[in-house]
Design a protein around this motif. Sequence first.
Motif, PDB file in Angstrom:
ATOM      1  N   PRO A 256       0.830  -1.211   0.000  1.00 37.15           N
ATOM      2  CA  PRO A 256       0.000   0.000   0.000  1.00 37.15           C
ATOM      3  C   PRO A 256       0.860   1.254   0.000  1.00 37.15           C
ATOM      4  O   PRO A 256       1.986   1.256   0.517  1.00 37.15           O
ATOM      5  CB  PRO A 256      -0.809  -0.128   1.299  1.00 37.15           C
ATOM      6  CG  PRO A 256      -0.793  -1.588   1.625  1.00 37.15           C
ATOM      7  CD  PRO A 256       0.531  -2.093   1.150  1.00 37.15           C
ATOM      8  N   LEU A 257       0.350   2.318  -0.598  1.00 29.79           N
ATOM      9  CA  LEU A 257       1.055   3.600  -0.630  1.00 29.79           C
ATOM     10  C   LEU A 257       0.920   4.266   0.735  1.00 29.79           C
ATOM     11  O   LEU A 257      -0.189   4.435   1.253  1.00 29.79           O
ATOM     12  CB  LEU A 257       0.460   4.497  -1.717  1.00 29.79           C
ATOM     13  CG  LEU A 257       1.136   5.851  -1.957  1.00 29.79           C
ATOM     14  CD1 LEU A 257       2.571   5.665  -2.437  1.00 29.79           C
ATOM     15  CD2 LEU A 257       0.340   6.665  -2.963  1.00 29.79           C
ATOM     16  N   SER A 258       2.033   4.647   1.307  1.00 30.64           N
ATOM     17  CA  SER A 258       2.003   5.278   2.624  1.00 30.64           C
ATOM     18  C   SER A 258       1.425   6.683   2.534  1.00 30.64           C
ATOM     19  O   SER A 258       1.404   7.294   1.458  1.00 30.64           O
ATOM     20  CB  SER A 258       3.418   5.341   3.207  1.00 30.64           C
ATOM     21  OG  SER A 258       4.231   6.227   2.440  1.00 30.64           O
ATOM     22  N   ALA A 259       0.990   7.206   3.678  1.00 32.18           N
ATOM     23  CA  ALA A 259       0.448   8.561   3.728  1.00 32.18           C
ATOM     24  C   ALA A 259       1.514   9.574   3.322  1.00 32.18           C
ATOM     25  O   ALA A 259       1.238  10.544   2.607  1.00 32.18           O
ATOM     26  CB  ALA A 259      -0.081   8.865   5.125  1.00 32.18           C
ATOM     27  N   GLU A 260       2.745   9.348   3.745  1.00 27.27           N
ATOM     28  CA  GLU A 260       3.833  10.255   3.378  1.00 27.27           C
ATOM     29  C   GLU A 260       4.099  10.199   1.873  1.00 27.27           C
ATOM     30  O   GLU A 260       4.303  11.234   1.235  1.00 27.27           O
ATOM     31  CB  GLU A 260       5.100   9.868   4.145  1.00 27.27           C
ATOM     32  CG  GLU A 260       6.275  10.806   3.880  1.00 27.27           C
ATOM     33  CD  GLU A 260       7.538  10.388   4.605  1.00 27.27           C
ATOM     34  OE1 GLU A 260       8.523  11.152   4.562  1.00 27.27           O
ATOM     35  OE2 GLU A 260       7.548   9.296   5.201  1.00 27.27           O
ATOM     36  N   GLY A 261       4.079   8.975   1.322  1.00 31.76           N
ATOM     37  CA  GLY A 261       4.287   8.840  -0.115  1.00 31.76           C
ATOM     38  C   GLY A 261       3.182   9.498  -0.907  1.00 31.76           C
ATOM     39  O   GLY A 261       3.433  10.170  -1.914  1.00 31.76           O
ATOM     40  N   LYS A 262       1.938   9.317  -0.468  1.00 34.90           N
ATOM     41  CA  LYS A 262       0.806   9.935  -1.168  1.00 34.90           C
ATOM     42  C   LYS A 262       0.917  11.455  -1.150  1.00 34.90           C
ATOM     43  O   LYS A 262       0.643  12.125  -2.150  1.00 34.90           O
ATOM     44  CB  LYS A 262      -0.507   9.497  -0.552  1.00 34.90           C
ATOM     45  CG  LYS A 262      -1.720  10.059  -1.260  1.00 34.90           C
ATOM     46  CD  LYS A 262      -3.029   9.548  -0.660  1.00 34.90           C
ATOM     47  CE  LYS A 262      -4.220  10.126  -1.406  1.00 34.90           C
ATOM     48  NZ  LYS A 262      -5.502   9.642  -0.841  1.00 34.90           N
ATOM     49  N   ALA A 263       1.324  12.003   0.013  1.00 36.69           N
ATOM     50  CA  ALA A 263       1.462  13.457   0.115  1.00 36.69           C
ATOM     51  C   ALA A 263       2.546  13.964  -0.841  1.00 36.69           C
ATOM     52  O   ALA A 263       2.386  15.014  -1.475  1.00 36.69           O
ATOM     53  CB  ALA A 263       1.797  13.843   1.555  1.00 36.69           C
ATOM     54  N   PHE A 264       3.652  13.206  -0.964  1.00 34.56           N
ATOM     55  CA  PHE A 264       4.713  13.624  -1.880  1.00 34.56           C
ATOM     56  C   PHE A 264       4.231  13.615  -3.328  1.00 34.56           C
ATOM     57  O   PHE A 264       4.430  14.595  -4.055  1.00 34.56           O
ATOM     58  CB  PHE A 264       5.929  12.707  -1.742  1.00 34.56           C
ATOM     59  CG  PHE A 264       6.958  12.934  -2.800  1.00 34.56           C
ATOM     60  CD1 PHE A 264       7.771  14.061  -2.778  1.00 34.56           C
ATOM     61  CD2 PHE A 264       7.096  12.041  -3.858  1.00 34.56           C
ATOM     62  CE1 PHE A 264       8.702  14.289  -3.780  1.00 34.56           C
ATOM     63  CE2 PHE A 264       8.026  12.261  -4.860  1.00 34.56           C
ATOM     64  CZ  PHE A 264       8.833  13.398  -4.821  1.00 34.56           C
ATOM     65  N   PHE A 265       3.599  12.537  -3.744  1.00 34.03           N
ATOM     66  CA  PHE A 265       3.128  12.462  -5.127  1.00 34.03           C
ATOM     67  C   PHE A 265       2.049  13.506  -5.406  1.00 34.03           C
ATOM     68  O   PHE A 265       1.982  14.049  -6.504  1.00 34.03           O
ATOM     69  CB  PHE A 265       2.629  11.058  -5.443  1.00 34.03           C
ATOM     70  CG  PHE A 265       3.732  10.041  -5.522  1.00 34.03           C
ATOM     71  CD1 PHE A 265       4.801  10.225  -6.379  1.00 34.03           C
ATOM     72  CD2 PHE A 265       3.710   8.910  -4.721  1.00 34.03           C
ATOM     73  CE1 PHE A 265       5.830   9.296  -6.462  1.00 34.03           C
ATOM     74  CE2 PHE A 265       4.734   7.975  -4.792  1.00 34.03           C
ATOM     75  CZ  PHE A 265       5.802   8.171  -5.654  1.00 34.03           C
ATOM     76  N   GLN A 266       1.229  13.799  -4.396  1.00 33.35           N
ATOM     77  CA  GLN A 266       0.222  14.845  -4.563  1.00 33.35           C
ATOM     78  C   GLN A 266       0.891  16.193  -4.803  1.00 33.35           C
ATOM     79  O   GLN A 266       0.433  16.995  -5.621  1.00 33.35           O
ATOM     80  CB  GLN A 266      -0.682  14.919  -3.336  1.00 33.35           C
ATOM     81  CG  GLN A 266      -1.814  15.934  -3.468  1.00 33.35           C
ATOM     82  CD  GLN A 266      -2.804  15.563  -4.561  1.00 33.35           C
ATOM     83  OE1 GLN A 266      -3.388  14.481  -4.524  1.00 33.35           O
ATOM     84  NE2 GLN A 266      -3.001  16.456  -5.525  1.00 33.35           N
ATOM     85  N   SER A 267       2.010  16.441  -4.100  1.00 32.12           N
ATOM     86  CA  SER A 267       2.725  17.713  -4.308  1.00 32.12           C
ATOM     87  C   SER A 267       3.272  17.806  -5.729  1.00 32.12           C
ATOM     88  O   SER A 267       3.300  18.891  -6.320  1.00 32.12           O
ATOM     89  CB  SER A 267       3.846  17.851  -3.286  1.00 32.12           C
ATOM     90  OG  SER A 267       4.907  16.937  -3.548  1.00 32.12           O
ATOM     91  N   GLN A 268       3.717  16.669  -6.285  1.00 29.12           N
ATOM     92  CA  GLN A 268       4.208  16.661  -7.663  1.00 29.12           C
ATOM     93  C   GLN A 268       3.082  16.962  -8.648  1.00 29.12           C
ATOM     94  O   GLN A 268       3.257  17.748  -9.592  1.00 29.12           O
ATOM     95  CB  GLN A 268       4.826  15.299  -7.985  1.00 29.12           C
ATOM     96  CG  GLN A 268       6.031  14.939  -7.136  1.00 29.12           C
ATOM     97  CD  GLN A 268       7.197  15.876  -7.384  1.00 29.12           C
ATOM     98  OE1 GLN A 268       7.755  15.914  -8.476  1.00 29.12           O
ATOM     99  NE2 GLN A 268       7.562  16.647  -6.378  1.00 29.12           N
ATOM    100  N   VAL A 269       1.929  16.350  -8.419  1.00 25.39           N
ATOM    101  CA  VAL A 269       0.769  16.596  -9.275  1.00 25.39           C
ATOM    102  C   VAL A 269       0.336  18.050  -9.170  1.00 25.39           C
ATOM    103  O   VAL A 269       0.045  18.711 -10.188  1.00 25.39           O
ATOM    104  CB  VAL A 269      -0.389  15.653  -8.891  1.00 25.39           C
ATOM    105  CG1 VAL A 269      -1.689  16.081  -9.574  1.00 25.39           C
ATOM    106  CG2 VAL A 269      -0.054  14.215  -9.265  1.00 25.39           C
ATOM    107  N   ASP A 270       0.307  18.594  -7.951  1.00 28.11           N
ATOM    108  CA  ASP A 270      -0.110  19.989  -7.757  1.00 28.11           C
ATOM    109  C   ASP A 270       0.840  20.948  -8.462  1.00 28.11           C
ATOM    110  O   ASP A 270       0.410  21.952  -9.050  1.00 28.11           O
ATOM    111  CB  ASP A 270      -0.163  20.316  -6.262  1.00 28.11           C
ATOM    112  CG  ASP A 270      -1.294  19.594  -5.547  1.00 28.11           C
ATOM    113  OD1 ASP A 270      -2.213  19.097  -6.229  1.00 28.11           O
ATOM    114  OD2 ASP A 270      -1.245  19.512  -4.299  1.00 28.11           O
TER     115      ASP A 270
END
Length: 455
Positions: A215-229
């Motif tokens: 599963p994608l960790s919360a920290e990993g999801k936040a990082f990828f979200q920052s890239q998308v943003d």
Amino acid sequence: MRNGIGAAMTPLLERIVRGSVDDAELREMFLDRTESARSFCVEDEGTDIEAARQRAEKMAAPVIVPGTKTGRFTALVSCHGIAMYDVEYQPYAFSTLRLSQVIGRLAADPSIETIFIDCDSPGGYVTGTQEAADAVFAARKKKQVVALINPLAASAMYWIASQAETIIGVPSADVGSIGVFMCHYDCSAMLADMGIKPTYIYAGEYKTEGNSSEPLSAEGKAFFQSQVDGTYSDFVNAVARGRGVTAQVVMDKFGKGRVYDAQMAKKLGMIDDISTIQGALASWGIPDMSQEANRRRASGDQTAELEQAEPAAEEAAYDPKAPLKVDMDVLLTEGCESLVFRQVSAPGVITTYADGPWPAKVRIDPEVIKGGADRCLLEANGTITIAVANGAAVYTKIHETASGVWICKLEENSSFTPPPGAEPEATTEPEAPAETPDNKAEAERVRVRLAILAA
């Protein structure tokens, strides 16, 4: 494809064009497409994928057409298929890297007045899109830049098209999909059911972040979200710059990731006008693009560029006592020469030159007139305008043979400079051959025919 999901298909298509799929798979995927698409597919066991790729390269090269009034040129640039970074395989994919290079060269070419971008893409990779969009916007400072949405400009394609000075959509156009996404697949449960437990051995705290085995960790999801943003912000700001509005207007009114039809897109200011393909091209002085001309160029058939020689008519032996029979086809084709062009290829650009000075009288094959000699030739009301990199000429039709060949005479005010690499012309004039008894009869016959023409 409509909602910008080209990015989801990109890895599959990249596998195809890089040669990782065998011929049977290619045939199964593409042979049921339209006729124009089939011309690029592998049709038999002996067809090489590399040859098909080379044909696609020719198809993707800008087409240079003469301007209507100024004598300068319009460049037609095709962007068909999924946007990839370094893979050019139109009509299935176009390279944003190549596009930025081509636009840059055209912008620096003083003979080009207008850059006309033909868009039909659902989007694709982010990589290279920003650079291509910046190249289009920069070209606006030197050229007129027009984007024709024909019929799809979604996601990355709209990012690029929005940088044109003028955006025209066909009536059935789909426009927008301003947004960015990533997708993470968690396959851990499926692997567990199969009795598979991956173990990663790595160095670097985040080296395996985002892998599909857990599963994608919360920290990993936040990082990828920052890239998308961050990418979304770049997208929005580019569209705002190109359309002359604020970033907030783009985020609030330009669909929030949705695709709009042409009417709504125009109402919201995402495009400037709605027109048919023929109308859009005509409004910028461009002849209707011919699928047949594109097919000939992609297949390497030169009949659209150089007219084929018509077999010379056989004439009976001259009898000075016989009644004079005037065959207008034979009479008017006497003294005709051929138009000969040469093409010089550079990465992304094909330049056409006249091989020699414009002949005073020429024969022009009907296929050349129909196909426009790959857009170096325009025909209107019996007048043919030819514009190439080293000159321009206007010919007027004086006769049409039974086989449809046009006989044309050169009008005044033509221009010509020797093409690159041409041999300098000799300065001495050859001596005229003496009139001997053997050719007196033929000379008399020519004089009679000239008298008929002058009458």
